[in-house]
Design an enzyme around this catalytic site. Structure first.
Site, PDB file in Angstrom:
ATOM      1  N   SER A 282      -6.113   9.574  -2.825  1.00 24.64           N
ATOM      2  CA  SER A 282      -6.447   8.230  -3.304  1.00 24.64           C
ATOM      3  C   SER A 282      -6.661   7.316  -2.112  1.00 24.64           C
ATOM      4  CB  SER A 282      -5.310   7.678  -4.154  1.00 24.64           C
ATOM      5  OG  SER A 282      -4.229   7.276  -3.331  1.00 24.64           O
ATOM      6  N   ASP A 283      -7.354   6.211  -2.338  1.00 30.26           N
ATOM      7  CA  ASP A 283      -7.347   5.177  -1.311  1.00 30.26           C
ATOM      8  C   ASP A 283      -5.951   4.548  -1.332  1.00 30.26           C
ATOM      9  OD1 ASP A 283      -7.992   3.374   0.668  1.00 30.26           O
ATOM     10  OD2 ASP A 283      -9.931   2.872  -0.195  1.00 30.26           O
ATOM     11  N   CYS A 284      -5.613   3.795  -0.284  1.00 29.32           N
ATOM     12  CA  CYS A 284      -4.202   3.455  -0.137  1.00 29.32           C
ATOM     13  C   CYS A 284      -3.725   2.484  -1.197  1.00 29.32           C
ATOM     14  CB  CYS A 284      -3.933   3.025   1.293  1.00 29.32           C
ATOM     15  SG  CYS A 284      -4.155   4.496   2.328  1.00 29.32           S
TER      16      CYS A 284
END
Ligand SMILES: *[C@@H]1O[C@H](CO)[C@@H](O)[C@H](O)[C@H]1NC(C)=O
Ligand SMILES: *[C@@H]1O[C@H](CO)[C@@H](O)[C@H](O)[C@H]1NC(C)=O
Ligand SMILES: *[C@@H]1O[C@H](CO)[C@@H](O)[C@H](O)[C@H]1NC(C)=O
Ligand SMILES: *[C@@H]1O[C@H](CO)[C@@H](O)[C@H](O)[C@H]1NC(C)=O
Length: 765
Positions: A282-284
């Site tokens: 995932s993106d952060c």
């Protein structure tokens, strides 16, 4: 005797403390090094299954996040997955730190600059150097092995603050960059990863913060057509041609579904169709974002379950570690689903050799501090900047300057003594810098005046001394443009003009200059510099992008002709008026005559531009002639195809026997000028008309860079894969090959190739 022994032991301890301890399967620990998952001779799937079989659900869940927990019971240490290497090893992620024996790393030009070189071997070479330095730092305990780079989103809107990180607006160019850079990072040994790269952010993510809409809340409405022929292309090429070990999903939603919770995008597309051999991250905090900010699910457990079931394997952020166990307890997810995610991350760690014991005994184990910031690496950073700087204007020609006639140069502008500005974002700590002022100082005496306090250039207080400098010098170089205060992550631009009073400074200095005035621009995104293009007193314009640690040396080498520029713009430079009817939130690539929406990128927008995609001058002139090219190419079509396709003029790619079917062009490139130079050939195709509004007005199908000495000629061979590159995408998202005359353009050369359907015998069943 004893004291000598103690000293030796002490020295040995001291030496070994510099090297990283094994992540797992420590050969020194007999209670944990005999597990089957530690046996490098066993197949990786067997090892992964063995390890997963030994873990409790709680332990598994604690490994689903970027700062994966240790499991001392089986001899596994914690691991920080988040490192970055967009254009050299970066310290943006917590997995990498510059300290001790590793104070810095080679900082290459920002990606938009490197891409302007149109040189795929350069991109791969930069990846190789970055991964040498990354491995060295890993061995020394200051970096990870998993790098969330490159960013391969399409540079769709010129205002995007992260456009600088991307390989530009063309999908094939971006895809080729992605595959090349990833090969450089990961190495080409399929059984062993040098480091693991990640192509991000999947998908249709190219808005950060515009007019009250931010990436955490944005729902990108994307047509099937644009998804297939624009947004997904670089990711597909990254996975299929680059064999990347990871893809990162984005913050935004696509058509109402957060990308990190969309099984169509993750499970079916990345894994099912493209066969990713690796993990999806995932993106952060993006899982937390779709629960907390987007309210996509009503409970955090549902968010965790949706993400994992969609195909997410690793969370950057704590969310999955916090909520996955309860999701399993609530029956929203099974332990088998968790095992599937973990198997994907563990497999990558095994391919990296992290379960093979002592790092120093492995391939790349010999890399250390002396392999970072080496003269060769730093020379490549300089070479990349030279190859990426674009010459936009050269009347007279006034460039190159000469050390004889231009002994004194006024160096003016807020970026004239730039250092960190030159490395853009997602950078690290550079080995050192050569600012433009220093670079020019190697060729001439300089008179330095910043002209403005910073790039915002809020007043004209320092104009007077800048004009004085220009009056005294034999030539004037203005180094203007942007920096991270104007365009950055979470900072999209509101307009395309130079900020504040910059334009005024440039015009006034040009009017006052005794010698020729040259404008050098630093920026990631395009700038509307129509005023300078039209100002006869501004004789030369260079776009340097963000040229990296050695940028100032490269700029000077081009200004004084040690280097002959050969780069081309990887994105369209639009005039400010382009923005009039262009919400950044409108994802459509194609124009709309009913709404006046202009469309995006050179493939679909046909209004006025400041400089077009692919533009860039040289100090010499090249002439192209076509030495050989086919006029007719048969496209074999499967006999099973029924004759009742909705469009007979464009056959489905899936119906064609594609194989290696390609068009071979031989092009002679003659350098008719008096200077040696490098020519960048861009090959465009214009599909036949009459396919509704499917096709782009033209599209890049190949590019090649060739060095040609003055008066010499070189033959360049180009292969154009028919199914991959001459196909277009219809409204339903189906890729089709239009039959009929495709026009191929190389510079001024135009050639028609007629594609003709060749029906293969119908096999009776
Ligand atoms: C070996 O591993 C076990 C299990 O993690 C641990 O308890 C023990 O302390 C380790 N021994 C050494 C010498 O590190
Ligand atoms: C492309 O880049 C490589 C690596 O820097 C360089 O050796 C090569 O000369 C470049 N190609 C051309 C045609 O300039
Ligand atoms: C240029 O920048 C460097 C590094 O930031 C600084 O040390 C130097 O004094 C600057 N030079 C001028 C003339 O401002
Ligand atoms: C051909 O396709 C059209 C439109 O899809 C359909 O209406 C028609 O029935 C088809 N004819 C045959 C013979 O299958």
């Amino acid at each position: 005797m004893d004291s000598i022994l103690i000293t030796i032991v002490f020295l040995l301890l001291l030496m070994s403390s510099e090297a990283r301890d094994p992540f797992a399967c420590d050969p020194k620990n007999t209670s944990t090094n005999n597990f089957p998952f530690c046996k490098a001779s066993l197949p990786i799937p067997t090892r992964v299954n063995d390890l997963i079989g030994r873990l409790t659900l709680q332990e598994k869940v604690s490994m689903l996040v970027n700062n994966a927990a240790a499991v001392p019971r089986v001899g596994i240490k914690g691991y920080e997955w988040w490192s970055e290497a967009l254009h050299g090893v970066s310290n943006v992620g917590p997995g990498t730190k510059f300290a001790g024996q590793f104070p810095a790393a080679t900082s290459f030009p920002q990606v938009i600059t490197t891409v302007a070189s149109f040189n795929a071997s350069l991109w791969e070479a930069i990846g190789r150097v970055a991964s040498d330095e990354a491995r060295a730092m890993y061995n020394g305990g200051t970096a990870g092995l998993t790098y969330w780079s490159p960013n391969v989103n399409i540079f769709r809107d010129p205002r995007w603050g992260r456009g600088q990180e991307t390989p530009g607006e063309d999908p094939i160019l971006a895809g080729k960059y992605a595959a090349s850079y990833v090969r450089g990072l990961q190495g080409t040994d399929s059984s062993r990863l040098k480091v693991a790269a990640s192509c991000k952010h999947f998908t249709a993510y190219d808005l950060d913060n515009w007019n009250g809409v931010d990436r955490f809340h944005f729902n990108a409405k994307v047509s099937k057509q644009d998804m297939e022929d624009t947004f997904n292309v670089p990711f597909r090429m990254c996975v299929k041609e680059g064999n990347v070990a990871s893809v990162m999903c984005s913050y935004n939603q696509v058509n109402g579904v957060p990308t990190c919770a969309d099984p169509n995008l993750l499970k079916r597309t990345i894994r099912g169709q493209w066969h990713l051999d690796g993990y999806i991250v995932s993106d952060c905090d993006s899982v937390g974002v779709f629960y907390t900010n987007q309210h996509y699910t009503s409970t955090p457990e549902e968010a965790a379950a949706d993400a994992i079931k969609a195909g997410l394997d690793l969370d950057c952020g704590p969310f999955l570690a916090q909520h996955t166990q309860n999701a399993v307890k609530k029956g929203l997810l099974t332990e088998t689903d968790v095992n599937g995610a973990l198997a994907n991350t563990l497999t990558v760690q095994m391919r990296l050799g992290m379960f093979d014991g002592e790092p120093s005994a492995q391939p790349y184990g010999n890399l250390g501090p002396t392999d970072v910031c080496t003269p060769t690496h730093q020379e490549l950073a300089l070479d990349a900047a030279r190859q990426g700087i674009v010459l936009l204007k050269n009347t007279g020609p006034s460039l190159p300057l000469s050390t004889k006639n231009h002994q004194t140069v006024a160096v003016i502008g807020p970026n004239s003594n730039a250092t960190v500005t030159m490395i853009g974002n997602y950078a690290g700590i550079a080995c050192g810098y050569t600012s433009p002022l220093q670079g020019i100082g190697k060729y001439a005496r300089t008179i330095h005046e910043p002209g403005c306090a910073n790039v915002a250039c809020n007043d004209d207080k320092q104009f007077g001394s800048a004009l004085n400098a220009a009056r005294q010098a034999d030539a004037t170089v203005l180094v203007m443009g942007l920096d991270q205060s104007i365009e950055a992550e979470m900072v999209d631009r509101t307009g395309l003009l130079l900020p504040g009073h910059q334009q005024d400074l440039v015009s006034k200095v040009a009017a006052a200059s005794r010698g020729p005035t040259i404008l050098v621009l630093m920026s990631g995104g395009p700038i509307d510099i129509t005023f300078a293009k039209n100002d006869p007193r501004i004789m030369g314009i260079l776009w340097a992008g963000y040229p990296g640690q050695a940028g100032g040396a490269a700029i000077a080498d081009i200004l004084f002709g040690t280097t002959n520029p050969g780069a081309k713009l990887p994105m369209t430079w639009y005039p400010q008026g382009y923005l009039k009817n262009l919400a950044m939130t409108n994802m459509a690539m194609r124009p709309s005559s009913s709404t006046g929406y202009p469309g995006r990128t050179y493939r679909f927008y046909n209004g006025p531009v400041v400089y077009p995609f692919g533009y860039g001058l040289s100090y010499t002139n090249f002439v192209h002639t076509l030495a050989s090219a086919p006029k007719v190419v048969s496209v074999p079509v499967d006999g099973h195809r029924r004759g009742n396709s909705s469009n007979k003029a464009a056959i489905r790619v899936t119906h064609a026997r594609c194989g290696k079917l390609s068009i071979r062009l031989d092009i002679d490139v003659k350098n008719v000028g008096s200077k040696d130079g490098t020519n960048t050939l861009l090959v465009f195709s214009v599909p036949p008309t009459g396919n509704g509004h499917w096709a782009p007005q033209k599209q890049l199908v190949a590019f090649e860079k060739v060095y040609v000495p003055a008066k010499a000629q070189q033959r360049v061979r180009i292969n154009i894969h028919v199914c991959k590159l001459l196909s277009v995408v219809d409204k339903s998202g189906t890729r089709r090959i239009p039959m009929g005359a495709h026009s191929i353009h190389i510079g001024d050369v135009k050639h028609f190739v007629s594609l003709q359907e060749q029906k293969l015998g119908i096999i009776k069943t």
